[in-house]
Design an enzyme around this catalytic site. Structure first.
Site, PDB file in Angstrom:
ATOM      1  N   SER A  49     -29.392 -40.124 -32.871  1.00  0.00           N
ATOM      2  CA  SER A  49     -30.423 -41.024 -33.387  1.00  0.00           C
ATOM      3  C   SER A  49     -30.372 -41.141 -34.905  1.00  0.00           C
ATOM      4  CB  SER A  49     -31.812 -40.533 -32.958  1.00  0.00           C
ATOM      5  OG  SER A  49     -31.958 -40.602 -31.552  1.00  0.00           O
ATOM      6  N   GLY A 260     -31.912 -42.842 -28.982  1.00  0.00           N
ATOM      7  CA  GLY A 260     -30.780 -43.419 -29.680  1.00  0.00           C
ATOM      8  C   GLY A 260     -31.196 -43.945 -31.033  1.00  0.00           C
ATOM      9  N   GLY A 262     -31.488 -46.646 -34.486  1.00  0.00           N
ATOM     10  CA  GLY A 262     -31.632 -48.019 -34.911  1.00  0.00           C
ATOM     11  C   GLY A 262     -32.795 -48.790 -34.331  1.00  0.00           C
ATOM     12  N   CYS A 287     -38.160 -41.820 -26.487  1.00  0.00           N
ATOM     13  CA  CYS A 287     -37.900 -42.268 -27.859  1.00  0.00           C
ATOM     14  C   CYS A 287     -37.421 -43.722 -27.878  1.00  0.00           C
ATOM     15  CB  CYS A 287     -36.924 -41.324 -28.542  1.00  0.00           C
ATOM     16  SG  CYS A 287     -36.992 -41.446 -30.354  1.00  0.00           S
ATOM     17  N   LEU A 288     -36.153 -43.992 -28.174  1.00  0.00           N
ATOM     18  CA  LEU A 288     -35.686 -45.375 -28.129  1.00  0.00           C
ATOM     19  C   LEU A 288     -35.895 -45.960 -26.739  1.00  0.00           C
ATOM     20  CD1 LEU A 288     -34.268 -47.739 -29.603  1.00  0.00           C
ATOM     21  CD2 LEU A 288     -32.103 -46.822 -28.773  1.00  0.00           C
ATOM     22  N   GLN A 291     -39.235 -47.461 -26.611  1.00  0.00           N
ATOM     23  CA  GLN A 291     -39.311 -48.749 -27.302  1.00  0.00           C
ATOM     24  C   GLN A 291     -38.649 -49.853 -26.484  1.00  0.00           C
ATOM     25  OE1 GLN A 291     -37.440 -47.837 -31.054  1.00  0.00           O
ATOM     26  NE2 GLN A 291     -38.740 -46.039 -31.338  1.00  0.00           N
ATOM     27  N   ASN A 329     -38.190 -38.135 -33.815  1.00  0.00           N
ATOM     28  CA  ASN A 329     -37.145 -38.698 -34.665  1.00  0.00           C
ATOM     29  C   ASN A 329     -37.037 -40.185 -34.382  1.00  0.00           C
ATOM     30  OD1 ASN A 329     -34.928 -39.434 -36.150  1.00  0.00           O
ATOM     31  ND2 ASN A 329     -33.442 -38.408 -34.848  1.00  0.00           N
ATOM     32  N   GLY A 331     -37.892 -44.389 -36.273  1.00  0.00           N
ATOM     33  CA  GLY A 331     -38.376 -45.205 -37.378  1.00  0.00           C
ATOM     34  C   GLY A 331     -39.049 -46.484 -36.937  1.00  0.00           C
ATOM     35  N   HIS A 373     -40.001 -36.265 -28.210  1.00  0.00           N
ATOM     36  CA  HIS A 373     -38.899 -35.634 -27.481  1.00  0.00           C
ATOM     37  C   HIS A 373     -39.385 -34.434 -26.670  1.00  0.00           C
ATOM     38  CE1 HIS A 373     -35.274 -37.712 -29.014  1.00  0.00           C
ATOM     39  NE2 HIS A 373     -36.082 -38.019 -30.019  1.00  0.00           N
ATOM     40  N   GLU A 375     -37.662 -32.690 -24.706  1.00  0.00           N
ATOM     41  CA  GLU A 375     -36.591 -31.684 -24.659  1.00  0.00           C
ATOM     42  C   GLU A 375     -36.496 -30.887 -25.947  1.00  0.00           C
ATOM     43  OE1 GLU A 375     -34.759 -34.667 -27.207  1.00  0.00           O
ATOM     44  OE2 GLU A 375     -36.090 -34.779 -25.486  1.00  0.00           O
TER      45      GLU A 375
END
Length: 399
Positions: A49, A260, A262, A287-288, A291, A329, A331, A373, A375
């Site tokens: 990531s 992941g 971006g 996470c990603l 989104q 983690n 953005g 996360h 994990e």
């Protein structure tokens, strides 16, 4: 004694930080972010990531426990560069096989030590993410001053070079304009083999039914499939652009969309696939993946000012009222007000620091996602229960 390698970090806004290089003697360019974890620098460097980003660690002493071949989260380090306050010259840990600098040097990644990371983080918190370049200065460029004068900014004679570095920082392509997931995803499908080197506490319940899980790899950390495998799952890891037909061919019991790098809007293929899977399989996103689920249901995403990166972020579960300390983690965020009213989805978790969306859940379908996360690696193991929740859905139990 070898001389120190003088290096400089230059921001697009014209600030410069002078320190000493470690790792690879090369240049780096990317978006500059910070992570507030106190430990886990090896896991951070190998988290995909972070592709395209120069990472600043706020904890001041790094490398005191070295590095080893076990505590990695992917096939190689992905960070563009690493910024630390102090790089410990002494390693004290029986598991260490080399220094962090040696790991980065082998991967071709430069680091910078000796700068005031507190000042740097204040710049990022107040002004947001900055594009930056990190480079070593050739002997002919570095002024012949003492190390103290160097790190305090006595830079007579290199003003033109610093101007060039600022211009280079301004030319760095923003993350939102890059398809970074394509760089980090697995090229081919494979079945994850658990190496048995890690176990959560307390010990998880092993599913005797051996559920088959299809994991869409957008830059997955290894502790995600490991957390499933240790619970008795057979985990098939697929490239992020796999189609719904590719996943159907595996006849999985459940689907998990991994983390992941971006902007989620740059991973259109995964959004399309997720949209076709909702309601067909028990599905979870991390996470990603969270989104991407948001985009798949018609919501929008936006960029956070400086992101959430660390192992100490409080998140409230709106269903139970409990607050969990989480590892994060990212953005980008799912915009709460953009979730379609008729989608059946609602916000399930919120960030206690800024109120941003940290989870989604469907009112009746076996689908949920979380922004943080479960994990960890690094971070607390408090949220491993979410893997149990996912596998309960796979077993047909209510969310």
């Amino acid at each position: 004694m070898a001389s120190k390698r003088r290096s400089v970090l230059s921001l697009e806004t014209g600030e410069h930080f002078f320190g000493f290089g470690f790792g690879a003697d090369s240049a780096a360019a990317g978006e500059l972010v910070f992570n507030t974890s106190m430990t886990g620098y090896q896991e951070i460097t190998t988290d995909a990531s972070y592709e395209g980003q120069i990472v600043t660690l706020t904890y001041p002493l790094i490398n005191n426990y070295g590095a080893n071949p076990i505590d990695v989260e992917s096939r190689r380090p992905w960070i563009a560069g690493l910024i630390v306050r102090e790089l410990s010259p002494t390693i004290s840990n029986w598991r260490a096989s080399e220094s962090l600098g040696a790991t980065l040097r082998r991967a071709g990644i430069p680091g910078l030590s000796g700068i005031d990371t507190r000042k740097l983080v204040r710049i990022l918190r107040s002004g947001g993410v900055r594009r930056a370049v990190l480079t070593s200065l050739a002997d002919g460029h570095a002024p012949y001053t003492s190390d103290f004068e160097w790190i305090t900014g006595r830079t007579e004679g290199i003003e033109s070079l610093l101007g060039e570095l600022t211009a280079r920082a301004k030319s760095v392509l923003p993350l939102s304009s890059q398809k970074l997931v394509e760089n980090v995803t697995t090229p081919d499908r494979y079945v994850f083999e658990n190496n048995g080197s890690w176990a959560p506490w307390p010990a998880p319940r092993v599913r005797e039914s051996r559920p088959r899980i299809a994991l869409l790899d957008c830059g997955v950390k290894q502790n995600i499939p490991r957390s499933l495998a240790i619970r008795g799952c057979e985990v098939s890891v697929l490239p992020y652009a796999s189609t719904a037909s590719d996943i159907n061919a595996l006849d999985p019991d459940g689907v998990l969309v991994a983390n992941g790098p971006g902007d989620p809007e740059q991973a259109e293929a995964a959004v399309t696939t997720i949209g076709k899977l909702i309601g067909r399989y028990p599905l979870a996103g991390i996470c990603l993946g969270h989104q991407l689920l948001g985009l798949a249901i018609g919501a929008s995403t936006s960029r956070l000012k400086f992101g959430h990166r660390g192992a100490n972020h409080p998140v409230k579960d709106l269903k139970t009222g409990r607050v969990h300390i989480t590892s994060q983690n990212h953005g980008f965020q799912v915009d709460a007000g953009s979730i379609p009213a008729d989608s059946g989805f609602q916000v399930s978790h919120v960030n206690m620091n800024d109120g941003s969306v940290e989870g989604l859940a469907h009112e009746s379908l076996p689908v949920f996602s979380i922004q943080y996360h479960p994990e960890a690696s690094p971070g607390p193991q408090d949220n491993q229960y979410l893997f149990e929740r996912f596998l309960d859905m796979v077993d047909g139990d209510p969310v």
